[in-house]
Design a protein around this motif. Structure first.
Motif, PDB file in Angstrom:
ATOM      1  N   ILE A 189      67.458  29.946  50.652  1.00  0.00           N
ATOM      2  CA  ILE A 189      66.555  31.098  50.674  1.00  0.00           C
ATOM      3  C   ILE A 189      66.833  31.985  49.462  1.00  0.00           C
ATOM      4  N   LYS A 190      68.116  32.238  49.183  1.00  0.00           N
ATOM      5  CA  LYS A 190      68.466  33.080  48.031  1.00  0.00           C
ATOM      6  C   LYS A 190      68.075  32.408  46.714  1.00  0.00           C
ATOM      7  N   ALA A 191      68.067  31.071  46.695  1.00  0.00           N
ATOM      8  CA  ALA A 191      67.744  30.331  45.462  1.00  0.00           C
ATOM      9  C   ALA A 191      66.275  30.467  45.072  1.00  0.00           C
ATOM     10  N   ILE A 192      65.471  31.006  45.954  1.00  0.00           N
ATOM     11  CA  ILE A 192      64.055  31.207  45.620  1.00  0.00           C
ATOM     12  C   ILE A 192      63.935  32.095  44.391  1.00  0.00           C
ATOM     13  N   GLY A 193      64.879  33.014  44.220  1.00  0.00           N
ATOM     14  CA  GLY A 193      64.846  33.907  43.060  1.00  0.00           C
ATOM     15  C   GLY A 193      63.871  35.036  43.292  1.00  0.00           C
ATOM     16  N   GLU A 194      62.957  35.212  42.367  1.00  0.00           N
ATOM     17  CA  GLU A 194      61.949  36.258  42.515  1.00  0.00           C
ATOM     18  C   GLU A 194      60.836  35.744  43.412  1.00  0.00           C
ATOM     19  N   TRP A 195      60.499  36.526  44.435  1.00  0.00           N
ATOM     20  CA  TRP A 195      59.476  36.132  45.392  1.00  0.00           C
ATOM     21  C   TRP A 195      58.317  37.107  45.256  1.00  0.00           C
ATOM     22  N   GLU A 196      57.216  36.633  44.696  1.00  0.00           N
ATOM     23  CA  GLU A 196      56.046  37.472  44.452  1.00  0.00           C
ATOM     24  C   GLU A 196      55.192  37.585  45.709  1.00  0.00           C
ATOM     25  N   PHE A 197      54.845  38.831  46.060  1.00  0.00           N
ATOM     26  CA  PHE A 197      54.014  39.080  47.228  1.00  0.00           C
ATOM     27  C   PHE A 197      52.617  39.585  46.868  1.00  0.00           C
ATOM     28  N   LEU A 198      52.467  40.147  45.669  1.00  0.00           N
ATOM     29  CA  LEU A 198      51.175  40.694  45.260  1.00  0.00           C
ATOM     30  C   LEU A 198      51.113  40.751  43.734  1.00  0.00           C
ATOM     31  N   ALA A 199      49.982  40.304  43.173  1.00  0.00           N
ATOM     32  CA  ALA A 199      49.746  40.407  41.726  1.00  0.00           C
ATOM     33  C   ALA A 199      48.556  41.331  41.511  1.00  0.00           C
ATOM     34  N   HIS A 202      48.718  53.415  37.454  1.00  0.00           N
ATOM     35  CA  HIS A 202      47.526  53.005  38.198  1.00  0.00           C
ATOM     36  C   HIS A 202      47.790  51.859  39.182  1.00  0.00           C
ATOM     37  N   CYS A 203      48.821  51.046  38.918  1.00  0.00           N
ATOM     38  CA  CYS A 203      49.036  49.847  39.743  1.00  0.00           C
ATOM     39  C   CYS A 203      50.212  49.948  40.710  1.00  0.00           C
ATOM     40  N   LEU A 204      51.248  50.702  40.350  1.00  0.00           N
ATOM     41  CA  LEU A 204      52.391  50.826  41.254  1.00  0.00           C
ATOM     42  C   LEU A 204      52.154  51.976  42.229  1.00  0.00           C
ATOM     43  N   THR A 205      51.052  51.862  42.943  1.00  0.00           N
ATOM     44  CA  THR A 205      50.688  52.901  43.902  1.00  0.00           C
ATOM     45  C   THR A 205      51.344  52.618  45.250  1.00  0.00           C
ATOM     46  N   LYS A 206      51.364  53.632  46.074  1.00  0.00           N
ATOM     47  CA  LYS A 206      51.921  53.490  47.426  1.00  0.00           C
ATOM     48  C   LYS A 206      51.167  52.404  48.189  1.00  0.00           C
ATOM     49  N   GLU A 207      49.837  52.363  48.030  1.00  0.00           N
ATOM     50  CA  GLU A 207      49.012  51.377  48.741  1.00  0.00           C
ATOM     51  C   GLU A 207      49.343  49.949  48.305  1.00  0.00           C
ATOM     52  N   ASN A 208      49.502  49.728  46.993  1.00  0.00           N
ATOM     53  CA  ASN A 208      49.826  48.386  46.494  1.00  0.00           C
ATOM     54  C   ASN A 208      51.218  47.947  46.932  1.00  0.00           C
ATOM     55  N   LEU A 209      52.176  48.873  46.907  1.00  0.00           N
ATOM     56  CA  LEU A 209      53.530  48.539  47.343  1.00  0.00           C
ATOM     57  C   LEU A 209      53.557  48.217  48.841  1.00  0.00           C
ATOM     58  N   GLN A 210      52.777  48.959  49.631  1.00  0.00           N
ATOM     59  CA  GLN A 210      52.705  48.682  51.071  1.00  0.00           C
ATOM     60  C   GLN A 210      52.030  47.334  51.334  1.00  0.00           C
ATOM     61  N   ALA A 211      50.987  47.012  50.544  1.00  0.00           N
ATOM     62  CA  ALA A 211      50.311  45.717  50.698  1.00  0.00           C
ATOM     63  C   ALA A 211      51.265  44.577  50.353  1.00  0.00           C
TER      64      ALA A 211
END
Length: 196
Positions: free
Chosen positions: A53-63, A160-169
């Motif tokens: 699981i740790k070997a996954i490295g960076e795990w992207e959840f939203l672009a 414009h992109c690191l908004t509270k809404e985007n981080l919550q999503a």
């Protein structure tokens, strides 16, 4: 996602699938009258599973794709010089699995508790400079002037992109993906906490 992230994710999924296949194979062996392991309903998280699981490295959840038009004007004696450029970028939000702390996962029977790092920006170099376009340019501009414009676009994209809404999503997507992975490992009761 980067190619190395795909490879790490594929390796982690392969390890999990092999572990599950081994579990079902051993379970089928216990049905034989001559071979018995006894009954154990507890699910154990093995060090191998934790490492995969740790070997996954960076795990992207939203672009988040971004486009910024940035300009500047330099006052002159006879006329003003103007420079306007369009910048494009993709801000990838997720977690770096290498930031998992000791004891981040606790399992008992069919329950598991996870403590995950705060969701944030995975790659600080998110502007695609190859796609940058000059929208309007008059007068002579030095590389330092263009760098100043780049930094302005960089700050605006983050704002414009690191908004509270985007981080919550991103957090919600991450929670769903982590729950699915834990369910595939046999856990029914899953509690996920995010660090602040």
């Amino acid at each position: 996602m980067k190619i190395s992230t795909y490879i790490k994710l594929a390796a982690a999924i392969t390890v999990i699938v092999l572990l599950l296949a081994g579990f079902f194979w051993l379970r089928d062996l216990t049905k034989d009258d001559h071979f018995s392991f006894g009954s154990d309903t507890e699910i154990d998280v093995t060090p191998t599973q934790i490492m995969s699981i740790k070997a996954i490295g960076e795990w992207e959840f939203l672009a988040v794709n971004a486009e910024e038009l940035v300009d500047t004007v330099r006052k002159g004696f006879f006329s003003d010089d103007e420079l306007a450029r369009i910048y494009y970028g993709t801000l990838r939000l997720g977690i770096d699995m290498s930031q998992l702390e000791a004891g981040w996962i606790e399992a008992k029977d069919d329950s598991v508790m996870l403590l995950l790092p705060k969701v944030g920006l995975l790659d600080a170099a998110f502007i695609d400079e190859a796609r940058t376009k000059s929208f309007f340019e008059s007068g002579k501009w030095k590389p330092e002037d263009k760098e100043t414009l780049y930094q302005k676009a960089y700050r605006q994209m983050k704002a414009h992109c690191l908004t509270k809404e985007n981080l919550q999503a991103a957090e919600a997507n991450g929670e769903e993906q982590m729950r699915n992975m834990m369910r595939s490992m046999g856990y029914k009761n899953i509690k996920i906490t995010w660090k602040n």
